[in-house]
Design a protein around this motif. Sequence first.
Motif, PDB file in Angstrom:
ATOM      1  N   SER A   1     -11.350  -1.353  -5.119  1.00 32.17           N
ATOM      2  CA  SER A   1     -10.060  -1.484  -5.812  1.00 32.17           C
ATOM      3  C   SER A   1      -9.464  -0.097  -6.018  1.00 32.17           C
ATOM      4  O   SER A   1     -10.176   0.819  -6.413  1.00 32.17           O
ATOM      5  CB  SER A   1     -10.252  -2.141  -7.182  1.00 32.17           C
ATOM      6  OG  SER A   1     -10.492  -3.495  -7.036  1.00 32.17           O
ATOM      7  N   VAL A   2      -8.173   0.019  -5.756  1.00 35.54           N
ATOM      8  CA  VAL A   2      -7.537   1.338  -5.829  1.00 35.54           C
ATOM      9  C   VAL A   2      -7.221   1.693  -7.281  1.00 35.54           C
ATOM     10  O   VAL A   2      -6.521   0.952  -7.967  1.00 35.54           O
ATOM     11  CB  VAL A   2      -6.255   1.362  -4.974  1.00 35.54           C
ATOM     12  CG1 VAL A   2      -5.595   2.722  -5.060  1.00 35.54           C
ATOM     13  CG2 VAL A   2      -6.590   1.038  -3.536  1.00 35.54           C
TER      14      VAL A   2
ATOM     15  N   TYR B   1       0.192   7.468  -8.578  1.00 33.68           N
ATOM     16  CA  TYR B   1       0.435   6.169  -9.197  1.00 33.68           C
ATOM     17  C   TYR B   1      -0.898   5.514  -9.529  1.00 33.68           C
ATOM     18  O   TYR B   1      -1.809   5.492  -8.692  1.00 33.68           O
ATOM     19  CB  TYR B   1       1.238   5.295  -8.235  1.00 33.68           C
ATOM     20  CG  TYR B   1       1.455   3.881  -8.712  1.00 33.68           C
ATOM     21  CD1 TYR B   1       2.067   3.630  -9.933  1.00 33.68           C
ATOM     22  CD2 TYR B   1       1.060   2.791  -7.940  1.00 33.68           C
ATOM     23  CE1 TYR B   1       2.266   2.329 -10.372  1.00 33.68           C
ATOM     24  CE2 TYR B   1       1.259   1.488  -8.369  1.00 33.68           C
ATOM     25  CZ  TYR B   1       1.862   1.267  -9.587  1.00 33.68           C
ATOM     26  OH  TYR B   1       2.039  -0.016 -10.023  1.00 33.68           O
TER      27      TYR B   1
ATOM     28  N   PRO C   1      -2.213   2.069 -10.423  1.00 36.75           N
ATOM     29  CA  PRO C   1      -1.801   0.668 -10.547  1.00 36.75           C
ATOM     30  C   PRO C   1      -2.460  -0.067 -11.712  1.00 36.75           C
ATOM     31  O   PRO C   1      -1.879  -0.977 -12.265  1.00 36.75           O
ATOM     32  CB  PRO C   1      -2.197   0.044  -9.209  1.00 36.75           C
ATOM     33  CG  PRO C   1      -2.994   1.044  -8.483  1.00 36.75           C
ATOM     34  CD  PRO C   1      -2.842   2.358  -9.143  1.00 36.75           C
ATOM     35  N   HIS C   2      -3.670   0.359 -12.089  1.00 33.50           N
ATOM     36  CA  HIS C   2      -4.339  -0.335 -13.196  1.00 33.50           C
ATOM     37  C   HIS C   2      -4.065   0.334 -14.538  1.00 33.50           C
ATOM     38  O   HIS C   2      -4.763   0.071 -15.523  1.00 33.50           O
ATOM     39  CB  HIS C   2      -5.837  -0.420 -12.927  1.00 33.50           C
ATOM     40  CG  HIS C   2      -6.173  -1.314 -11.778  1.00 33.50           C
ATOM     41  ND1 HIS C   2      -6.214  -2.676 -11.897  1.00 33.50           N
ATOM     42  CD2 HIS C   2      -6.438  -1.048 -10.483  1.00 33.50           C
ATOM     43  CE1 HIS C   2      -6.512  -3.205 -10.725  1.00 33.50           C
ATOM     44  NE2 HIS C   2      -6.644  -2.233  -9.846  1.00 33.50           N
ATOM     45  N   GLU C   3      -3.105   1.216 -14.549  1.00 32.78           N
ATOM     46  CA  GLU C   3      -2.651   1.888 -15.772  1.00 32.78           C
ATOM     47  C   GLU C   3      -3.806   2.463 -16.586  1.00 32.78           C
ATOM     48  O   GLU C   3      -4.516   3.318 -16.102  1.00 32.78           O
ATOM     49  CB  GLU C   3      -1.768   0.924 -16.580  1.00 32.78           C
ATOM     50  CG  GLU C   3      -0.544   0.524 -15.751  1.00 32.78           C
ATOM     51  CD  GLU C   3       0.494  -0.256 -16.500  1.00 32.78           C
ATOM     52  OE1 GLU C   3       0.135  -0.949 -17.458  1.00 32.78           O
ATOM     53  OE2 GLU C   3       1.678  -0.163 -16.099  1.00 32.78           O
TER      54      GLU C   3
ATOM     55  N   ARG D   1     -12.825  -3.503 -17.119  1.00 34.80           N
ATOM     56  CA  ARG D   1     -11.797  -4.296 -17.800  1.00 34.80           C
ATOM     57  C   ARG D   1     -12.432  -5.125 -18.910  1.00 34.80           C
ATOM     58  O   ARG D   1     -11.917  -5.212 -20.028  1.00 34.80           O
ATOM     59  CB  ARG D   1     -11.099  -5.202 -16.773  1.00 34.80           C
ATOM     60  CG  ARG D   1      -9.833  -5.833 -17.283  1.00 34.80           C
ATOM     61  CD  ARG D   1      -9.172  -6.624 -16.191  1.00 34.80           C
ATOM     62  NE  ARG D   1      -8.651  -5.799 -15.121  1.00 34.80           N
ATOM     63  CZ  ARG D   1      -7.505  -5.131 -15.186  1.00 34.80           C
ATOM     64  NH1 ARG D   1      -6.785  -5.183 -16.272  1.00 34.80           N
ATOM     65  NH2 ARG D   1      -7.104  -4.406 -14.167  1.00 34.80           N
TER      66      ARG D   1
END
Lengths: 162, 583
Positions: free
Chosen positions: B68-69, B151, B153-155, B229
């Motif tokens: 996952s990026v 960037y 993406p998963h903040e 997460r």
Amino acid sequence: MSAVRSPKKTSQLRSSKSSGSQATSQSLPLQWKRSRKNEKSFPLLIRVLLFLQHTSSILTLSAIAGSLIMYGLTFYTQQMWNRQYDKLQELQYYERNVTSIHEALKDEIAEQAKTTNETFVPLTPDYNLYLEPAMISHSSETASSSQSRKVEPPKTDRPVAY
Amino acid sequence: MIQNMSREFRRLVFVWLIFLLVSIGLGSRIYYLQIVVGDQLQAKANKQQKFALKPYIPRRMIIDRDGSVLATDRVVYELYAHPRLFKQAPKTIATKLAAILEDYSKSELLNKFEKRGTGIPIKDRLTEELASEIKTIRSDGLELIKKYDRYYPHEGLAANVVGYVQKDQHQGKTGVEFTQQAKLTRQAEKFFPVQRTARGNILPAYLPKNTVTFDDKKLQLTIDAKLQRLAHKAVEKQVKEFNAKRGTVIVMDVHSGELLSLVNEPSYNPNQYYEYDLDRMKNWAVTDRFEPGSTFKPINVAIALEAGLITPETEFQDPGKIKIGGWTVRNHDYYSEGGHGKIDIAEILQVSSNVGIIKIMQRMSPQNYYDKLQELGIEKPVGIDLTGETPGYLKPEFQFTNYEIEPATTAFGQGFSLTPIKLAQLHSSLANGGKLVTPHVVKGLVSQNGELVNSNNDSQKRVFSSETAKKVVEMMQTVVSEGSGQTAQIPGYRLGGKTGTAQKAGLRGYYTNEKITSFVSIFPANNPRYVVLAVVDEPKKPLAFGSTVAAPIVKEVIQGLISIEEIPPSHPEELKNQETDES
């Protein structure tokens, strides 16, 4: 005066030359025919020169063709390169967008799962499916022995493929 | 003379003269172009034909252990206006531009255009879509400058691990972005001088080799985004519920030192890092020390076992309080339970007896105890690949060996401090059979098909024998099955654990009412693979202990770990019983 005379001189010269060549061309064909039949009668030097003439003219022709092709290719490859470079840039653009959008969506879905729990299955062992390992007991032994009886070598000559 | 010449000759001279004049004309033109204005033309040609090609060489992606990026590069544009070069009326340009840039009106743009003749910054961080729309205006005087933008993406998901990249310099400032700068940047951003044709096509013959090729290796972390997460959610919930200052969760692979999860709460969004305090951006599990309290007791038990001063069967009298060097030390449950009577080592851990552990450590000479703590590397950095690591703190050697109270407070985990990551490392050494491994978050560079190109070779140092480590883990297992860690029980599985609730020292060294709660677990207890540590700082509600605040976090994380890593139960019969109970 000399200017008027000189063309005449040259024409005389030309006529004498052409007459000479005519004389040789008239007398040549027989010799030529003979040489076609039996090339060995030519002296070595002539044969080498003939060979050189043939090969060099072929080389010249192919060099001309090659240079024309190369000349064309220099334009074509440039165009090709630029077209492919544009394509590369476009693909890189799509790659960037696809990666970031894909991951951002993953994040969004996971964030949604935080608030609305009903539709998403939480990662707890309650939802795991546990499979018991097959029992190696007496009953399984009998099963395997009955199976081995069934799988006796067939009575055909054909080899069994696995 | 001329009349004397023949007609033909005159014609010849005439033709010759024409040729002469033409060649003189051509020659003088060449002279003018090459010598007189040559330099100017050369400069003009260079300007038109040569331009700097900046190939696409972004910073490497950062991915988690599943691919996952976590961080990637985007291309953004900065828009500048140079009204002096406008070939259309400023009004028409402003109208067209205002239609594309939604947050600017036509009049605002016109006002901007009047400011200066050149170099007016209009907008930065324009997306590629907007930039290509602006290009369609096809006006001179509008300049788009290409830049890279990081960037995430998963903040905030792994912000404290990954770190952030500063906008203007595109350089990593914290976390992996900073420590792995050399691996993340492929090469210095190069500009290739390139020739192009009148149509704007590049002449590839003048390009250096490998202009457009770059390796697409990615930097892989050991972090598992799913577990991260889950851990984040668990710690966030408890921090909110107990109105705590902050919390952290560490999940460490005890054999390799890989960190599967390293969560800080509160976190920050690295896409808008400039909106947060610097305090939030640090990874306090690595940068801040705390007094571990009872979660350190298993380490002390291991030290005593290793020195041969006790066996698991050794029993101690626990009257509930003990006087040392003029100070009275009580058990946390002295006022409710009184003394515990005669208890063995496992029971000391189960009830978290301060008196019991002090008596154990009193069997060791303070000097030996001090030396062992130093050998464990309390005052050394663990060598994690993250920024701002702080080594632990022990009292000065003289003080430790000469004041009776010092080794006693150290016995129950106070009077010294270490980072949460160091505590996790020490517990990992118990779990893996006695070796100190280096905790790390970076796996290495991986190629497109997932092959690891280079990895870190971490050293291992033996600090306990495997027998000692095994015995302590067994004792810790009883803490969860029978003692203070019962809230972390998971049916079908066995885990070792230890709660901790420590008082926090104020600025002047006096203990305050603020506390720091923690729970550490070794999982699965029969064949340890992971250490999970949760620390929650300053929970402000009553009944906030390691068992009530931190243990539920660890339980939730381990439950996730079971599902993600597909760990089979050690006691499957309990699962069956559970099913029959439910039905």
